[in-house]
Design a protein around this motif. Structure first.
Motif, PDB file in Angstrom:
ATOM      1  N   ARG A  41       0.841  -1.201   0.000  1.00 10.62           N
ATOM      2  CA  ARG A  41       0.000   0.000   0.000  1.00 10.62           C
ATOM      3  C   ARG A  41       0.869   1.242   0.000  1.00 10.62           C
ATOM      4  N   THR A  42       0.312   2.325  -0.508  1.00  8.12           N
ATOM      5  CA  THR A  42       0.946   3.634  -0.387  1.00  8.12           C
ATOM      6  C   THR A  42      -0.058   4.605   0.209  1.00  8.12           C
ATOM      7  N   GLY A  43       0.450   5.618   0.907  1.00  3.29           N
ATOM      8  CA  GLY A  43      -0.401   6.633   1.491  1.00  3.29           C
ATOM      9  C   GLY A  43      -0.430   7.888   0.634  1.00  3.29           C
ATOM     10  N   LYS A  44      -0.936   8.954   1.202  1.00  3.08           N
ATOM     11  CA  LYS A  44      -1.011  10.227   0.486  1.00  3.08           C
ATOM     12  C   LYS A  44       0.388  10.715   0.126  1.00  3.08           C
ATOM     13  N   GLY A  45       0.563  11.102  -1.127  1.00  3.80           N
ATOM     14  CA  GLY A  45       1.825  11.659  -1.569  1.00  3.80           C
ATOM     15  C   GLY A  45       2.975  10.687  -1.615  1.00  3.80           C
ATOM     16  N   GLU A  46       2.708   9.376  -1.466  1.00  7.09           N
ATOM     17  CA  GLU A  46       3.767   8.373  -1.453  1.00  7.09           C
ATOM     18  C   GLU A  46       3.694   7.490  -2.700  1.00  7.09           C
TER      19      GLU A  46
ATOM     20  N   LEU B 250       3.835   1.677  -7.589  1.00  6.08           N
ATOM     21  CA  LEU B 250       2.530   2.147  -7.146  1.00  6.08           C
ATOM     22  C   LEU B 250       2.518   3.661  -7.024  1.00  6.08           C
ATOM     23  N   ASN B 251       1.431   4.262  -7.473  1.00  9.55           N
ATOM     24  CA  ASN B 251       1.205   5.689  -7.278  1.00  9.55           C
ATOM     25  C   ASN B 251       0.662   5.908  -5.860  1.00  9.55           C
ATOM     26  N   ALA B 252       0.434   7.168  -5.501  1.00 13.29           N
ATOM     27  CA  ALA B 252      -0.091   7.506  -4.176  1.00 13.29           C
ATOM     28  C   ALA B 252      -1.468   6.879  -3.959  1.00 13.29           C
ATOM     29  N   GLU B 253      -1.749   6.526  -2.701  1.00 13.78           N
ATOM     30  CA  GLU B 253      -3.031   5.953  -2.292  1.00 13.78           C
ATOM     31  C   GLU B 253      -3.455   4.803  -3.208  1.00 13.78           C
ATOM     32  N   SER B 254      -2.563   3.831  -3.320  1.00 18.06           N
ATOM     33  CA  SER B 254      -2.820   2.639  -4.123  1.00 18.06           C
ATOM     34  C   SER B 254      -2.579   1.397  -3.278  1.00 18.06           C
ATOM     35  N   ALA B 255      -3.208   0.286  -3.667  1.00 13.21           N
ATOM     36  CA  ALA B 255      -3.063  -0.944  -2.890  1.00 13.21           C
ATOM     37  C   ALA B 255      -3.222  -2.158  -3.797  1.00 13.21           C
ATOM     38  N   ILE B 256      -2.348  -3.158  -3.592  1.00  7.20           N
ATOM     39  CA  ILE B 256      -2.459  -4.416  -4.334  1.00  7.20           C
ATOM     40  C   ILE B 256      -2.258  -5.591  -3.390  1.00  7.20           C
ATOM     41  N   ASN B 257      -2.824  -6.715  -3.771  1.00  6.93           N
ATOM     42  CA  ASN B 257      -2.518  -8.002  -3.162  1.00  6.93           C
ATOM     43  C   ASN B 257      -1.823  -8.870  -4.202  1.00  6.93           C
ATOM     44  N   VAL B 258      -0.960  -9.762  -3.748  1.00  6.83           N
ATOM     45  CA  VAL B 258      -0.218 -10.646  -4.638  1.00  6.83           C
ATOM     46  C   VAL B 258      -0.385 -12.077  -4.159  1.00  6.83           C
TER      47      VAL B 258
ATOM     48  N   ARG C  28       0.172 -16.636 -11.377  1.00  7.09           N
ATOM     49  CA  ARG C  28       0.686 -15.504 -10.614  1.00  7.09           C
ATOM     50  C   ARG C  28      -0.375 -14.403 -10.675  1.00  7.09           C
ATOM     51  N   SER C  29      -1.002 -14.117  -9.539  1.00  6.51           N
ATOM     52  CA  SER C  29      -2.132 -13.189  -9.513  1.00  6.51           C
ATOM     53  C   SER C  29      -1.763 -11.900  -8.790  1.00  6.51           C
ATOM     54  N   ILE C  30      -2.156 -10.781  -9.395  1.00  3.18           N
ATOM     55  CA  ILE C  30      -2.029  -9.462  -8.775  1.00  3.18           C
ATOM     56  C   ILE C  30      -3.417  -8.844  -8.747  1.00  3.18           C
ATOM     57  N   TYR C  31      -3.848  -8.398  -7.577  1.00  2.00           N
ATOM     58  CA  TYR C  31      -5.164  -7.796  -7.417  1.00  2.00           C
ATOM     59  C   TYR C  31      -4.989  -6.307  -7.131  1.00  2.00           C
ATOM     60  N   LEU C  32      -5.412  -5.469  -8.069  1.00  2.00           N
ATOM     61  CA  LEU C  32      -5.361  -4.020  -7.870  1.00  2.00           C
ATOM     62  C   LEU C  32      -6.630  -3.612  -7.134  1.00  2.00           C
ATOM     63  N   LEU C  33      -6.495  -3.325  -5.855  1.00  3.03           N
ATOM     64  CA  LEU C  33      -7.648  -2.985  -5.029  1.00  3.03           C
ATOM     65  C   LEU C  33      -8.098  -1.554  -5.261  1.00  3.03           C
ATOM     66  N   THR C  34      -7.130  -0.659  -5.414  1.00  2.00           N
ATOM     67  CA  THR C  34      -7.433   0.735  -5.729  1.00  2.00           C
ATOM     68  C   THR C  34      -6.158   1.429  -6.160  1.00  2.00           C
ATOM     69  N   GLY C  35      -6.286   2.445  -6.998  1.00  2.00           N
ATOM     70  CA  GLY C  35      -5.139   3.263  -7.344  1.00  2.00           C
ATOM     71  C   GLY C  35      -4.550   3.000  -8.708  1.00  2.00           C
ATOM     72  N   ASP C  36      -3.225   3.204  -8.804  1.00  2.00           N
ATOM     73  CA  ASP C  36      -2.499   3.125 -10.066  1.00  2.00           C
ATOM     74  C   ASP C  36      -1.285   2.218  -9.905  1.00  2.00           C
ATOM     75  N   VAL C  37      -1.090   1.311 -10.867  1.00  2.00           N
ATOM     76  CA  VAL C  37       0.056   0.410 -10.809  1.00  2.00           C
ATOM     77  C   VAL C  37       0.691   0.295 -12.186  1.00  2.00           C
TER      78      VAL C  37
ATOM     79  N   GLU D  60      -7.728  14.580  -7.726  1.00  2.00           N
ATOM     80  CA  GLU D  60      -6.388  14.058  -8.000  1.00  2.00           C
ATOM     81  C   GLU D  60      -5.363  14.662  -7.057  1.00  2.00           C
ATOM     82  N   LEU D  61      -5.456  15.965  -6.828  1.00  2.00           N
ATOM     83  CA  LEU D  61      -4.529  16.609  -5.892  1.00  2.00           C
ATOM     84  C   LEU D  61      -4.675  16.015  -4.495  1.00  2.00           C
ATOM     85  N   GLY D  62      -5.907  15.626  -4.153  1.00  2.00           N
ATOM     86  CA  GLY D  62      -6.162  15.090  -2.821  1.00  2.00           C
ATOM     87  C   GLY D  62      -5.399  13.826  -2.505  1.00  2.00           C
ATOM     88  N   TYR D  63      -4.999  13.052  -3.528  1.00  2.00           N
ATOM     89  CA  TYR D  63      -4.206  11.848  -3.295  1.00  2.00           C
ATOM     90  C   TYR D  63      -2.787  12.198  -2.831  1.00  2.00           C
TER      91      TYR D  63
END
Length: 326
Positions: free
Chosen positions: A117-122, A136-144, A151-160, A266-269
């Motif tokens: 996971r990443t937080g704001k601005g990370e 990963l971009n800011a405020e993004s999350a994946i499971n592997v 080989r599965s990658i789950y993009l829960l939210t955000g940008d990868v 977008e700025l809010g992320y």
């Protein structure tokens, strides 16, 4: 007895942000004043804060199974990731039966316990065990999840951004998002999945795409140099992939005639405060390139190109409004 008033998702998230901002900067008087003003400005803000305090007390007892799981995981993480997870643990406060919030347990819990996971601005770059490179971009999350067959990658939210590696066991790599399933064919590609919006851009190789509601159909093949977007109208036509879609790698936001309200989202992320766009200006259009490491500078630049003004209650609380004629 009246039913509890529903707490908007943005208000819930903001209450969590306030909590941790106050914990991290307990001596910041201006921050405390801003928080108090936010609490007093709306009854739902006050309700959200009460829910935060209530859950914080309950968490101490570790009676909630979710709290137990997340708290155990938090003590095994590095400091930065631990802080992110603790922020997420507190968000569980709004999933209780009496909370009345529209965020459902099946939507929020996977994000709270995500593998990465990443937080704001990370942003974050790392390599998976098979050699696949992830950014990963800011405020993004994946499971592997690597199994014998896939080989599965789950993009829960955000940008990868994903650069695939050849697997010695010849297992296919499959990426899942809320709006589609993707199977890359030796490639470098970018997927976005935020709320109702999605994007796929392919920079090397090709990607097969199945829409979530059409998994039994033949896939759509996206070649290198192509992209498409997904919104409430479905999939777009194929377009040319642009390097500007990856500008977030250089901490830059590039936009072309998007609504001011979407631009502020977008700025809010990347901003740790609260930015609000008044309804009177939300449909103004924004274009250009903007640095994400100086949000205040970006907001000031907007006032020179649009008939708007910034109203600072504090440096953490900013409202964009139509420029006064006086």
């Amino acid at each position: 007895m009246s039913a509890p008033q529903k707490i908007d998702k943005d208000i819930a998230v903001k209450a969590v942000e306030w909590y941790f901002s106050l914990k991290e900067s307990p001596q910041d008087i201006e921050l405390q004043r801003s928080w108090k003003a936010w609490i007093d400005s709306d009854q739902t803000h006050h309700q959200a804060w009460l829910k935060i305090e209530q859950f914080n007390e309950e968490l101490d007892s570790l009676a909630n199974p979710i709290s137990k799981t997340l708290t155990h995981k938090s003590v095994t993480l590095e400091n930065k990731n631990r802080r992110q997870l603790l922020r997420s643990i507190l968000a569980v406060a709004f999933v209780g039966a009496g909370g009345g919030i529209a965020i459902q347990r099946h939507q929020i819990f996977p994000v709270l316990a995500a593998d990465y996971r990443t937080g704001k601005g990370e942003t974050s770059q790392f390599t998976l065990t098979d050699g696949t490179r992830i950014e990963l971009n800011a405020e993004s999350a994946i499971n592997v999840n690597f199994s014998i067959n896939e080989r599965s990658i789950y993009l829960l939210t955000g940008d990868v951004l994903i650069e695939t590696a050849k697997d010695e066991a010849t297992r296919p790599l499959v990426v899942y998002a809320s709006w589609a399933r993707f199977q890359p064919l030796g490639t470098r590609f970018y997927i976005r999945s935020r709320e109702q919006d999605g994007l796929l851009a392919v920079y090397e190789g090709a990607v097969n795409l199945w829409q979530t509601d059409q998994l039994s159909f033949s896939p759509l093949r996206i070649e290198s140099g192509q992209k498409l977007v997904f919104d409430q109208n479905g999939l777009s036509e194929l377009m040319a992939a642009e390097s500007s879609d990856l500008a977030w790698q250089q901490n830059i936001l590039v936009v072309d005639a998007i609504f001011l309200s979407d631009f502020i989202k977008e700025l809010g992320y990347h901003h740790h405060g609260w930015i609000h766009c008044d309804n009177s200006v939300r449909h103004m259009r924004v274009s250009g390139s903007y640095p994400l490491d100086d949000i205040d500078r970006v907001l000031r630049a907007l006032t020179t190109s649009l008939p708007i003004e910034l109203v600072y209650r504090t440096r953490y609380w900013i409202t964009l409004k139509a420029k006064s004629k006086n």
